[in-house]
Write an enzyme that holds these catalytic residues in place. Sequence first.
Site, PDB file in Angstrom:
ATOM      1  N   TYR A  77      -0.870  -2.454  11.157  1.00 18.24           N
ATOM      2  CA  TYR A  77       0.430  -2.706  11.433  1.00 18.24           C
ATOM      3  C   TYR A  77       0.706  -2.291  12.943  1.00 18.24           C
ATOM      4  O   TYR A  77       0.224  -0.975  13.303  1.00 18.24           O
ATOM      5  CB  TYR A  77       1.562  -2.032  10.650  1.00 18.24           C
ATOM      6  CG  TYR A  77       1.598  -2.838   9.175  1.00 18.24           C
ATOM      7  CD1 TYR A  77       1.244  -4.243   9.150  1.00 18.24           C
ATOM      8  CD2 TYR A  77       2.468  -2.262   8.301  1.00 18.24           C
ATOM      9  CE1 TYR A  77       1.383  -4.909   7.890  1.00 18.24           C
ATOM     10  CE2 TYR A  77       2.796  -3.031   7.126  1.00 18.24           C
ATOM     11  CZ  TYR A  77       2.539  -4.349   6.834  1.00 18.24           C
ATOM     12  OH  TYR A  77       2.582  -4.968   5.932  1.00 18.24           O
TER      13      TYR A  77
ATOM     14  N   ARG B  92      -4.360  -4.821   0.273  1.00 16.46           N
ATOM     15  CA  ARG B  92      -3.582  -5.841  -0.537  1.00 16.46           C
ATOM     16  C   ARG B  92      -3.780  -5.745  -2.024  1.00 16.46           C
ATOM     17  O   ARG B  92      -3.017  -6.183  -2.981  1.00 16.46           O
ATOM     18  CB  ARG B  92      -3.508  -7.021   0.093  1.00 16.46           C
ATOM     19  CG  ARG B  92      -3.242  -7.153   1.745  1.00 16.46           C
ATOM     20  CD  ARG B  92      -1.904  -6.618   1.815  1.00 16.46           C
ATOM     21  NE  ARG B  92      -1.317  -6.530   3.219  1.00 16.46           N
ATOM     22  CZ  ARG B  92      -0.392  -6.323   3.467  1.00 16.46           C
ATOM     23  NH1 ARG B  92       0.713  -5.670   2.867  1.00 16.46           N
ATOM     24  NH2 ARG B  92       0.030  -5.952   4.905  1.00 16.46           N
TER      25      ARG B  92
ATOM     26  N   GLU C  31       9.735  -6.451  -3.776  1.00 17.97           N
ATOM     27  CA  GLU C  31       8.600  -6.204  -3.879  1.00 17.97           C
ATOM     28  C   GLU C  31       7.921  -6.347  -5.190  1.00 17.97           C
ATOM     29  O   GLU C  31       8.538  -6.060  -6.078  1.00 17.97           O
ATOM     30  CB  GLU C  31       8.174  -4.863  -3.247  1.00 17.97           C
ATOM     31  CG  GLU C  31       6.873  -4.473  -3.019  1.00 17.97           C
ATOM     32  CD  GLU C  31       6.528  -2.895  -2.406  1.00 17.97           C
ATOM     33  OE1 GLU C  31       7.365  -2.771  -1.498  1.00 17.97           O
ATOM     34  OE2 GLU C  31       5.664  -2.206  -2.742  1.00 17.97           O
TER      35      GLU C  31
ATOM     36  N   ARG D 292       0.432  10.619   4.429  1.00 20.23           N
ATOM     37  CA  ARG D 292      -0.696  10.071   3.626  1.00 20.23           C
ATOM     38  C   ARG D 292      -1.852   9.691   4.686  1.00 20.23           C
ATOM     39  O   ARG D 292      -2.907   9.952   3.970  1.00 20.23           O
ATOM     40  CB  ARG D 292      -0.191   8.752   3.160  1.00 20.23           C
ATOM     41  CG  ARG D 292      -1.045   7.787   2.210  1.00 20.23           C
ATOM     42  CD  ARG D 292      -0.240   6.615   1.595  1.00 20.23           C
ATOM     43  NE  ARG D 292       0.355   5.674   2.260  1.00 20.23           N
ATOM     44  CZ  ARG D 292       0.929   4.589   2.037  1.00 20.23           C
ATOM     45  NH1 ARG D 292       0.714   4.249   0.743  1.00 20.23           N
ATOM     46  NH2 ARG D 292       1.616   3.722   2.677  1.00 20.23           N
TER      47      ARG D 292
ATOM     48  N   TYR E 285      10.240   6.748   5.131  1.00 22.06           N
ATOM     49  CA  TYR E 285       8.957   5.904   4.780  1.00 22.06           C
ATOM     50  C   TYR E 285       7.732   6.491   5.804  1.00 22.06           C
ATOM     51  O   TYR E 285       6.553   6.560   5.625  1.00 22.06           O
ATOM     52  CB  TYR E 285       9.151   4.635   4.666  1.00 22.06           C
ATOM     53  CG  TYR E 285       7.819   3.675   4.507  1.00 22.06           C
ATOM     54  CD1 TYR E 285       7.140   3.866   3.438  1.00 22.06           C
ATOM     55  CD2 TYR E 285       7.540   2.808   5.122  1.00 22.06           C
ATOM     56  CE1 TYR E 285       5.979   3.141   3.140  1.00 22.06           C
ATOM     57  CE2 TYR E 285       6.582   1.777   5.144  1.00 22.06           C
ATOM     58  CZ  TYR E 285       5.580   2.103   3.900  1.00 22.06           C
ATOM     59  OH  TYR E 285       4.582   1.356   3.999  1.00 22.06           O
TER      60      TYR E 285
HETATM   61  C1  3EB Z   1       4.166  -4.049   3.297  1.00 17.36           C
HETATM   62  O1  3EB Z   1       3.406  -4.965   2.704  1.00 17.36           O
HETATM   63  C2  3EB Z   1       5.292  -4.211   2.145  1.00 17.36           C
HETATM   64  O2  3EB Z   1       3.016   1.673   1.804  1.00 17.36           O
HETATM   65  O3  3EB Z   1       1.701   2.043   0.012  1.00 17.36           O
HETATM   66  C3  3EB Z   1       3.745  -2.706   0.021  1.00 17.36           C
HETATM   67  C4  3EB Z   1       2.682  -2.223  -1.087  1.00 17.36           C
HETATM   68  C5  3EB Z   1       4.408  -1.837   0.893  1.00 17.36           C
HETATM   69  C6  3EB Z   1       2.460  -0.648  -0.603  1.00 17.36           C
HETATM   70  C7  3EB Z   1       2.387   1.319   0.801  1.00 17.36           C
HETATM   71  C8  3EB Z   1       3.968  -0.678   1.222  1.00 17.36           C
HETATM   72  C9  3EB Z   1       2.955  -0.081   0.553  1.00 17.36           C
HETATM   73  O4  3EB Z   1       3.984  -3.543   4.198  1.00 17.36           O
HETATM   74  C10 3EB Z   1       5.314  -2.649   1.719  1.00 17.36           C
END
Ligand code: 3EB
Length: 339
Positions: free
Chosen positions: A204, A217, A328, A151, A144
């Site tokens: 993050y 989101r 998820e 990306r 990942y």
């Molecule tokens: C998160 O919130 C959980 O890397 O495109 C959710 C939606 C998550 C998209 C992405 C990752 C992604 O971090 C994982």
Amino acid sequence: MITATSVADLECGFETAAGGPGHDGGVLGAVEYCDRVGGPIVRDGRPFMAMPMGDEDMTRFTEVWRAGTSVVTGQHRGLAYACDGEYLFLCGRTGEDADLATATEEAYLAAFEVVRLLGYPHLARMWNMVHGINDPDGRGGDVYGRFCQGRAMAFERGGVPPGMLPAATCVGSHGGGVAFYLLATRTPRAVHIENPRQTPAYRYPPKYGVKAPSFARATYLAAPDGTGRLFVSGTASIVGSETVHVGDMARQTTTTLENIAVLVGRENLSRYGIDADLSLRDLDGVKVYVKRKADIPVARRICAEVFGPSAAVAYVNVDICRDDLLVEIEAVAPRVRPA
Ligand code: 3EB
């Protein structure tokens, strides 16, 4: 000029009939959630891709995106796409033998080239299915992390700043490298939305990877008549940037649903100038990704009480991007009306 009809005409459905959608017009793209790898190809006049998202016992379904008007299809550098004058659907696959970061960056840049050349530069929603998503990458990180790196490089090189990142999903798959698909629009209608309970993913801290995940989101697409459509990203049991309720499927599911409820609620949407009051009952096109197959009944029991009786809800057994996440959930609010 866009009309209310062209905007209202994007529809998503989960179809379980064998063989997928028939030859009816107006299909922008079809993605099969099944137990095999297929495509991307243009088949029956539409882009098609199949992804192994479970074992042979799974309930297979085809996610079909329909548009109202005639559709033009094509292929470019291994990608398959269709567009209708306002919406573009594109699907691709990469990373089966090359380094995953480089492969992802190149495939994303090819996708950006298509959307720009065709005149649909506004990204609204992206999905990514990454085989072996939790596996070590041999450099101290995981697959990942390599995907996120490629990306992020593509978005940087493509000149997409953090505030323009679209809603996304990234989960595991049972084979076929990195499969991805996206929706984009000709006119600039996308409003990208964050969740007050969660750190923006692109911020993050570095402990989650060299390059932070590139997504919003949720993404709202406004229509000229005052209605709209809200794409809710894959959402997990994360508060701030930390996974909560490690090992507890029921609590992770409940927290995920709380995160979504806050995201789509009136208070959060009003921060973006969107006058709508949504709840979990307004969502459709729901996908619940569950890491451990045996947990699917837990997800079903909890979700059955919160989504509306006519909502399409699909359960898919795949890994989640962080090894400690068990679930998820993504969704679409199809016809958002002013409150
Ligand atoms: C998160 O919130 C959980 O890397 O495109 C959710 C939606 C998550 C998209 C992405 C990752 C992604 O971090 C994982």
